[in-house]
Design an enzyme around this catalytic site. Structure first.
Site, PDB file in Angstrom:
ATOM      1  N   VAL A  22       0.633  -1.123   0.154  1.00  0.00           N
ATOM      2  CA  VAL A  22       0.138   0.111  -0.241  1.00  0.00           C
ATOM      3  C   VAL A  22       0.928   0.833   0.130  1.00  0.00           C
ATOM      4  O   VAL A  22       0.825   2.399  -0.147  1.00  0.00           O
ATOM      5  CB  VAL A  22      -1.019  -0.328   1.008  1.00  0.00           C
TER       6      VAL A  22
ATOM      7  N   HIS B 235      -3.480  -3.965  -2.453  1.00  0.00           N
ATOM      8  CA  HIS B 235      -5.034  -4.309  -1.603  1.00  0.00           C
ATOM      9  C   HIS B 235      -4.795  -2.104  -1.041  1.00  0.00           C
ATOM     10  O   HIS B 235      -5.309  -1.801   0.213  1.00  0.00           O
ATOM     11  CB  HIS B 235      -4.074  -4.320  -0.062  1.00  0.00           C
TER      12      HIS B 235
ATOM     13  N   CYS C 156     -19.151  14.754   3.426  1.00  0.00           N
ATOM     14  CA  CYS C 156     -20.422  14.389   4.378  1.00  0.00           C
ATOM     15  C   CYS C 156     -20.353  14.773   5.778  1.00  0.00           C
ATOM     16  O   CYS C 156     -20.753  15.175   6.680  1.00  0.00           O
ATOM     17  CB  CYS C 156     -20.753  13.101   4.397  1.00  0.00           C
TER      18      CYS C 156
ATOM     19  N   GLY D 219       9.064 -10.948  -2.895  1.00  0.00           N
ATOM     20  CA  GLY D 219       8.660 -11.116  -1.281  1.00  0.00           C
ATOM     21  C   GLY D 219       7.532 -10.677  -1.102  1.00  0.00           C
ATOM     22  O   GLY D 219       7.301  -9.582  -0.371  1.00  0.00           O
ATOM     23  N   THR D 220       6.857 -11.779  -0.767  1.00  0.00           N
ATOM     24  CA  THR D 220       5.417 -11.743  -0.477  1.00  0.00           C
ATOM     25  C   THR D 220       5.568 -13.445   0.390  1.00  0.00           C
ATOM     26  O   THR D 220       6.152 -14.147  -0.392  1.00  0.00           O
ATOM     27  CB  THR D 220       4.356 -12.138  -1.081  1.00  0.00           C
TER      28      THR D 220
HETATM   29  P1  OAD Z   1       4.794 -10.304   4.604  1.00  0.00           P
HETATM   30  O1  OAD Z   1       5.837  -9.231   5.646  1.00  0.00           O
HETATM   31  O2  OAD Z   1       4.015 -11.222   5.652  1.00  0.00           O
HETATM   32  O3  OAD Z   1       6.745 -11.046   3.899  1.00  0.00           O
HETATM   33  C1  OAD Z   1       7.352 -10.455   2.826  1.00  0.00           C
HETATM   34  C2  OAD Z   1       7.351 -11.292   2.534  1.00  0.00           C
HETATM   35  O4  OAD Z   1       8.968 -11.077   1.765  1.00  0.00           O
HETATM   36  C3  OAD Z   1       8.298 -12.527   3.351  1.00  0.00           C
HETATM   37  O5  OAD Z   1       8.624 -13.652   2.982  1.00  0.00           O
HETATM   38  C4  OAD Z   1      10.529 -12.496   2.948  1.00  0.00           C
HETATM   39  O6  OAD Z   1      11.147 -13.624   3.064  1.00  0.00           O
HETATM   40  C5  OAD Z   1      10.031 -11.263   2.428  1.00  0.00           C
HETATM   41  N1  OAD Z   1      11.776 -10.771   1.949  1.00  0.00           N
HETATM   42  C6  OAD Z   1      11.906  -9.627   3.242  1.00  0.00           C
HETATM   43  N2  OAD Z   1      12.637  -8.916   2.557  1.00  0.00           N
HETATM   44  C7  OAD Z   1      12.950  -9.246   1.571  1.00  0.00           C
HETATM   45  C8  OAD Z   1      13.940  -9.082   0.665  1.00  0.00           C
HETATM   46  N3  OAD Z   1      15.168  -7.915   1.002  1.00  0.00           N
HETATM   47  N4  OAD Z   1      13.557  -9.565  -1.466  1.00  0.00           N
HETATM   48  C9  OAD Z   1      12.601 -10.432  -0.874  1.00  0.00           C
HETATM   49  N5  OAD Z   1      12.141 -10.578  -0.219  1.00  0.00           N
HETATM   50  C10 OAD Z   1      12.186 -10.440   1.157  1.00  0.00           C
HETATM   51  O7  OAD Z   1       4.443  -9.700   3.980  1.00  0.00           O
HETATM   52  P2  OAD Z   1       2.850  -9.875   2.734  1.00  0.00           P
HETATM   53  O8  OAD Z   1       3.133 -11.246   1.609  1.00  0.00           O
HETATM   54  O9  OAD Z   1       3.321  -8.541   1.732  1.00  0.00           O
HETATM   55  O10 OAD Z   1      -1.867  -7.050   4.019  1.00  0.00           O
HETATM   56  O11 OAD Z   1       2.171  -9.655   3.647  1.00  0.00           O
HETATM   57  C11 OAD Z   1       0.388  -9.733   2.396  1.00  0.00           C
HETATM   58  C12 OAD Z   1      -0.190  -8.770   3.412  1.00  0.00           C
HETATM   59  O12 OAD Z   1      -0.641  -9.489   4.700  1.00  0.00           O
HETATM   60  C13 OAD Z   1      -0.430  -7.748   3.191  1.00  0.00           C
HETATM   61  O13 OAD Z   1      -0.616  -7.183   2.131  1.00  0.00           O
HETATM   62  C14 OAD Z   1      -0.830  -7.281   4.318  1.00  0.00           C
HETATM   63  C15 OAD Z   1      -0.296  -8.363   5.414  1.00  0.00           C
HETATM   64  O14 OAD Z   1      -1.176  -8.203   6.583  1.00  0.00           O
HETATM   65  C16 OAD Z   1      -2.950  -6.492   4.802  1.00  0.00           C
HETATM   66  O15 OAD Z   1      -3.337  -5.541   5.143  1.00  0.00           O
HETATM   67  C17 OAD Z   1      -4.525  -7.048   4.201  1.00  0.00           C
END
Ligand code: OAD
Length: 246
Positions: free
Chosen positions: A103, A119, A155, A191-192
């Site tokens: 976001v 998101h 509003c 990176g997720t």
């Molecule tokens: P996460 O914090 O769950 O995961 C981050 C990922 O990035 C992990 O798997 C790390 O190993 C990896 N990581 C960290 N640093 C990195 C780097 N420099 N290069 C590559 N990988 C790296 O974040 P998201 O998967 O984005 O949702 O989380 C998904 C959703 O959960 C978010 O959008 C948010 C959260 O709760 C909502 O707010 C609805």
């Protein structure tokens, strides 16, 4: 490692339709905190206290204080090499879709084309109160935001961050765009942690439709075992290396 990067570069060279799914790890090198992992936001806070409609209904000020704090942090962050490479590919490939769970809008700052922010954006607000549901949100980049919680300019009711909270559906158009983007030759997830649905299901859907699937992540994730190629390391390091091999 180098052979994996070469394999990924070859796939990229031969792909006509490329889709990239990104998560918080892509912004980590910019200084934006991730959610899970050692210093993750969900280590210090419970999502149900801060990122659900129920939490906002209970205590909008508390929720806004958390979002205002994150906005202040993100305002100091700039796109890193991973955002830059993804933006360059989004312009260079004939058909490239970028789907992000982030976001922070750093992909926007890097000039990414065909971007779907599933998101939402922390820089956008929408009305929680009086306006008809579905009324358009608005952008507000002020840091600090002023009096909390902010008010709807239409509003006068309570405003909320225009982000998707746990328990909320993704905006129809965004979900449709993300699902359509799974029809591709190469689906790259970067990176997720691959645990939050529906985003986490996109890579599998792409694979089902015949895409080659690849993951770049610092650590192993639930997707690591099912993708065709997984490369461990920082996105800000690996993506520029792949770009050099193209
Ligand atoms: P996460 O914090 O769950 O995961 C981050 C990922 O990035 C992990 O798997 C790390 O190993 C990896 N990581 C960290 N640093 C990195 C780097 N420099 N290069 C590559 N990988 C790296 O974040 P998201 O998967 O984005 O949702 O989380 C998904 C959703 O959960 C978010 O959008 C948010 C959260 O709760 C909502 O707010 C609805």
């Amino acid at each position: 490692m180098t052979s994996d990067l070469r394999a990924l570069a070859t796939r990229l060279r031969n792909a006509r339709r490329l889709t990239i799914l990104t998560g918080a790890g892509v912004s980590a090198a910019s200084g934006v905190p991730t959610f899970r992992g050692q210093d993750g936001l969900w280590r210090q806070h419970r999502p149900e206290d801060l990122a659900t409609p129920e939490a906002f209904g209970r205590d909008p000020r508390l929720v806004w204080e958390w979002y205002a704090w994150r906005r202040e942090k993100i305002a100091l962050c700039r796109p890193n090499a991973a955002h830059e490479v993804i933006a360059a590919w989004s312009r260079a490939f004939p058909e490239c879709q970028v789907v992000t769970q982030n976001v922070d809008d750093l992909h926007v700052g890097a000039g990414t084309r065909n971007l779907t922010r599933i998101h939402g954006s922390i820089w956008e607000l929408s009305c929680w109160d009086g306006c008809a549901k579905g009324a358009p949100g608005w952008r507000d980049e002020r840091v600090p935001l002023g009096e909390l919680p902010p008010r709807c300019p239409h509003c006068g009711g309570l405003a909320r961050p225009a982000v998707v909270w746990f328990g909320e559906a993704l905006g129809g158009g965004n979900l449709r765009a993300a699902i359509e983007a799974t029809a591709c030759d190469l689906f790259l997830t970067v990176g997720t942690s691959a645990v939050v649905y529906p985003a986490a299901g996109l890579v599998e859907e792409a694979r089902r439709q015949g895409a080659f699937t690849a993951e770049i992540n610092l650590e192993e994730t639930p997707a690591s075992g099912t993708v065709d190629l997984t490369v461990r390391g920082g996105a800000e390091v690996l993506l520029p290396r792949v770009a050099e091999l193209l």
